[in-house]
Design a protein around this motif. Structure first.
Motif: not given
Length: 76
Positions: A20-29, A64-76
């Motif tokens: 999952i983290l690899k895909e988030i990094q690959k998307q770059g968003r 490490i992550v947060e999610f809301e509805e259909a979105n996932i993002w890495v915490k900073k």
């Protein structure tokens, strides 16, 4: 020495979280859709939605992550 078969490792929450983290990094968003993550997991041979939930639960529990509805993002 601990021996584990590859099927057990590929279905572990830690490995799914890594994918999952690899895909988030690959998307770059900042935010990634859960559907994009699901497609990436299917390409890696993970087809069960249960595995997706376990991976997300693991990443959320270690803060490490947060999610809301259909979105996932890495915490900073």
């Amino acid at each position: 020495m601990m021996i584990a078969n590859s099927n057990a490792l590929k279905s572990s929450a830690l490995y799914i979280g890594y994918l999952i983290l690899k895909e988030i990094q690959k998307q770059g968003r900042n935010k990634v859709s859960i559907y994009d993550v699901s497609k990436a997991l299917k390409k890696s041979g993970i087809t069960s939605s249960r595995q997706l939930i376990l991976g997300l639960s693991f990443l959320y529990s270690v803060d490490i992550v947060e999610f809301e509805e259909a979105n996932i993002w890495v915490k900073k």
